[in-house]
Design a protein around this motif. Sequence first.
Motif, PDB file in Angstrom:
ATOM      1  N   ASP A  13       1.196  15.576  -5.786  1.00 26.21           N
ATOM      2  CA  ASP A  13      -0.151  15.084  -5.536  1.00 26.21           C
ATOM      3  C   ASP A  13      -0.096  13.565  -5.709  1.00 26.21           C
ATOM      4  OD1 ASP A  13       0.327  15.436  -8.272  1.00 26.21           O
ATOM      5  OD2 ASP A  13      -1.799  15.640  -8.748  1.00 26.21           O
ATOM      6  N   MET A  14      -0.560  12.852  -4.695  1.00 25.71           N
ATOM      7  CA  MET A  14      -0.327  11.410  -4.597  1.00 25.71           C
ATOM      8  C   MET A  14      -1.609  10.607  -4.824  1.00 25.71           C
ATOM      9  SD  MET A  14       2.930  10.808  -3.681  1.00 25.71           S
ATOM     10  CE  MET A  14       4.232  11.110  -2.460  1.00 25.71           C
ATOM     11  N   ALA A  74       0.891  -1.163   0.000  1.00 26.85           N
ATOM     12  CA  ALA A  74       0.000   0.000   0.000  1.00 26.85           C
ATOM     13  C   ALA A  74       0.926   1.209   0.000  1.00 26.85           C
ATOM     14  CB  ALA A  74      -0.913   0.003   1.226  1.00 26.85           C
ATOM     15  N   PHE A  75       0.908   2.011  -1.081  1.00 25.11           N
ATOM     16  CA  PHE A  75       1.866   3.099  -1.189  1.00 25.11           C
ATOM     17  C   PHE A  75       1.257   4.283  -1.924  1.00 25.11           C
ATOM     18  CE2 PHE A  75       2.630   0.446  -4.937  1.00 25.11           C
ATOM     19  CZ  PHE A  75       2.907   1.334  -5.964  1.00 25.11           C
ATOM     20  N   LEU A  76       1.879   5.446  -1.715  1.00 23.66           N
ATOM     21  CA  LEU A  76       1.477   6.685  -2.374  1.00 23.66           C
ATOM     22  C   LEU A  76       2.493   7.005  -3.462  1.00 23.66           C
ATOM     23  CD1 LEU A  76       0.487   8.895   0.706  1.00 23.66           C
ATOM     24  CD2 LEU A  76      -0.881   7.182  -0.518  1.00 23.66           C
ATOM     25  N   TRP A  77       1.981   7.334  -4.632  1.00 21.64           N
ATOM     26  CA  TRP A  77       2.817   7.584  -5.811  1.00 21.64           C
ATOM     27  C   TRP A  77       2.336   8.854  -6.495  1.00 21.64           C
ATOM     28  CZ3 TRP A  77       7.057   4.961  -7.600  1.00 21.64           C
ATOM     29  CH2 TRP A  77       7.484   5.247  -8.907  1.00 21.64           C
ATOM     30  N   PRO A  78       3.250   9.717  -6.918  1.00 21.88           N
ATOM     31  CA  PRO A  78       2.829  11.007  -7.501  1.00 21.88           C
ATOM     32  C   PRO A  78       2.190  10.861  -8.874  1.00 21.88           C
ATOM     33  CG  PRO A  78       5.156  11.036  -6.832  1.00 21.88           C
ATOM     34  CD  PRO A  78       4.701   9.617  -6.801  1.00 21.88           C
ATOM     35  N   THR A  79       1.377  11.860  -9.223  1.00 26.12           N
ATOM     36  CA  THR A  79       0.818  11.922 -10.566  1.00 26.12           C
ATOM     37  C   THR A  79       1.935  12.020 -11.603  1.00 26.12           C
ATOM     38  OG1 THR A  79      -1.212  12.966  -9.789  1.00 26.12           O
ATOM     39  CG2 THR A  79      -0.654  13.287 -12.105  1.00 26.12           C
ATOM     40  N   ARG A  80       2.940  12.852 -11.323  1.00 29.13           N
ATOM     41  CA  ARG A  80       4.094  12.995 -12.218  1.00 29.13           C
ATOM     42  C   ARG A  80       5.359  12.882 -11.385  1.00 29.13           C
ATOM     43  NH1 ARG A  80       0.209  16.601 -13.862  1.00 29.13           N
ATOM     44  NH2 ARG A  80      -0.445  16.440 -16.047  1.00 29.13           N
ATOM     45  N   LEU A  81       5.997  11.745 -11.433  1.00 33.16           N
ATOM     46  CA  LEU A  81       7.200  11.535 -10.638  1.00 33.16           C
ATOM     47  C   LEU A  81       8.309  12.467 -11.120  1.00 33.16           C
ATOM     48  CD1 LEU A  81       8.538   9.850  -8.399  1.00 33.16           C
ATOM     49  CD2 LEU A  81       9.328   8.291 -10.179  1.00 33.16           C
ATOM     50  N   GLY A  82       8.839  13.277 -10.209  1.00 32.96           N
ATOM     51  CA  GLY A  82       9.903  14.207 -10.547  1.00 32.96           C
ATOM     52  C   GLY A  82       9.429  15.600 -10.898  1.00 32.96           C
ATOM     53  N   SER A  83       8.128  15.786 -11.093  1.00 27.09           N
ATOM     54  CA  SER A  83       7.587  17.106 -11.402  1.00 27.09           C
ATOM     55  C   SER A  83       6.283  17.297 -10.623  1.00 27.09           C
ATOM     56  CB  SER A  83       7.319  17.255 -12.899  1.00 27.09           C
ATOM     57  OG  SER A  83       6.715  18.488 -13.196  1.00 27.09           O
ATOM     58  N   PRO A  84       6.305  18.061  -9.538  1.00 24.56           N
ATOM     59  CA  PRO A  84       7.356  18.994  -9.121  1.00 24.56           C
ATOM     60  C   PRO A  84       8.442  18.390  -8.239  1.00 24.56           C
ATOM     61  CG  PRO A  84       5.456  19.258  -7.718  1.00 24.56           C
ATOM     62  CD  PRO A  84       5.080  18.225  -8.748  1.00 24.56           C
ATOM     63  N   GLU A  85       8.303  17.124  -7.807  1.00 24.11           N
ATOM     64  CA  GLU A  85       9.342  16.549  -6.958  1.00 24.11           C
ATOM     65  C   GLU A  85       9.333  15.028  -7.085  1.00 24.11           C
ATOM     66  OE1 GLU A  85       8.572  17.149  -2.743  1.00 24.11           O
ATOM     67  OE2 GLU A  85       6.422  16.987  -3.080  1.00 24.11           O
ATOM     68  N   TRP A  86      10.435  14.437  -6.615  1.00 27.40           N
ATOM     69  CA  TRP A  86      10.569  12.976  -6.558  1.00 27.40           C
ATOM     70  C   TRP A  86      10.143  12.516  -5.169  1.00 27.40           C
ATOM     71  CZ3 TRP A  86      12.419  10.320 -10.861  1.00 27.40           C
ATOM     72  CH2 TRP A  86      12.980  11.107 -11.876  1.00 27.40           C
ATOM     73  N   ALA A  87       9.169  11.629  -5.109  1.00 23.04           N
ATOM     74  CA  ALA A  87       8.685  11.196  -3.805  1.00 23.04           C
ATOM     75  C   ALA A  87       7.917   9.888  -3.939  1.00 23.04           C
ATOM     76  CB  ALA A  87       7.778  12.264  -3.198  1.00 23.04           C
ATOM     77  N   GLU A  88       7.953   9.103  -2.884  1.00 25.96           N
ATOM     78  CA  GLU A  88       7.150   7.884  -2.762  1.00 25.96           C
ATOM     79  C   GLU A  88       7.035   7.580  -1.269  1.00 25.96           C
ATOM     80  OE1 GLU A  88       7.410   3.070  -3.632  1.00 25.96           O
ATOM     81  OE2 GLU A  88       8.726   4.418  -4.741  1.00 25.96           O
ATOM     82  N   ILE A  89       5.848   7.162  -0.835  1.00 28.79           N
ATOM     83  CA  ILE A  89       5.611   6.813   0.558  1.00 28.79           C
ATOM     84  C   ILE A  89       4.974   5.435   0.597  1.00 28.79           C
ATOM     85  CG2 ILE A  89       4.421   7.433   2.696  1.00 28.79           C
ATOM     86  CD1 ILE A  89       4.245  10.331   1.539  1.00 28.79           C
ATOM     87  N   ASP A  90       5.674   4.463   1.188  1.00 25.89           N
ATOM     88  CA  ASP A  90       5.152   3.104   1.323  1.00 25.89           C
ATOM     89  C   ASP A  90       4.738   2.887   2.771  1.00 25.89           C
ATOM     90  OD1 ASP A  90       6.241   1.556  -1.357  1.00 25.89           O
ATOM     91  OD2 ASP A  90       7.636   3.097  -0.682  1.00 25.89           O
TER      92      ASP A  90
END
Length: 288
Positions: free
Chosen positions: A248-249, A162-178
């Motif tokens: 936005d995740m 179960a994880f959160l993934w951005p609409t556009r990875l790297g724009s505006p930032e690189w992020a992931e939350i598991d």
Amino acid sequence: MALRSARTAVLALAVVAAGCSTGGHGRVAAPPAVSPSAPAAGGGTVSATPSPGSSDELRVIRPRGTPSPRPYGRWGRPVLYDDFGGARLDPRKWQVYDAPNARSHPGSPAGVHVADGRLRLVGGLYGGRDQSAGVVSRLAQTYGRWEARIRADRGSGYSATAFLWPTRLGSPEWAEIDFAEIIDGTRRTGGLFIHHGAQDRQLSKIARVDFTRWHTVAVDWLPAKLRFWVDGEVVWDYQGPYVPKQADMHLNLRNETADGFHRMASTPQRVTMEVDWVRVFRAPAGRR
């Protein structure tokens, strides 16, 4: 640990197959919101993974029951709630992960089922090849609270996530939350991961929980803090530079196979992850 670079391209491929567009290199365009009230919206690796028996090891055992979609304390009313009570997946809320020919993280829609009030994500051999099974929320937001009640069958080579993934990875930032990444084939431990930056720097914790039984996992994402929960207990508070600030995740629920995950002789032909319910909340007023 989530093999993010491989996920980037495959997530884009999966969403295109589901009927959404991509913009740029490996970036997934925002899908429609779930309802009018929902928002549309330098190198190296750092690891905080504890060794077994260390003071950072997390032990949580208390279960919780199924919630109702009523207002919930300071978080208010959920902007996304699903108890999977129908006969099929609600397409207004979810897209099916569809990437059966991907080199890494392949996924087949054939493994996604709704029955008896549960979402069943059945990974395993389809056409002789190991395939993931998963869904992605159409709702994306910056900050809030995500909750899911899950369990998983044993099976090496599969990770219930179960994880959160951005609409556009790297724009505006690189992020992931598991907030659950259950790589352990015995399902006796689950990983919690924060990924940050183009070099995929990571922080992590291990929760020693028997995920063959039902447990409620959750994450609060606020501008200055990430707080991880298992069964109503706080198991990790993080305040630091890896807290995402702009992405936005989307919520991803996936029973996942990937490069580096290996089936063993004891692995069943099919391995099931179950989801009893999901709730998503906006951040309280003044905390966004």
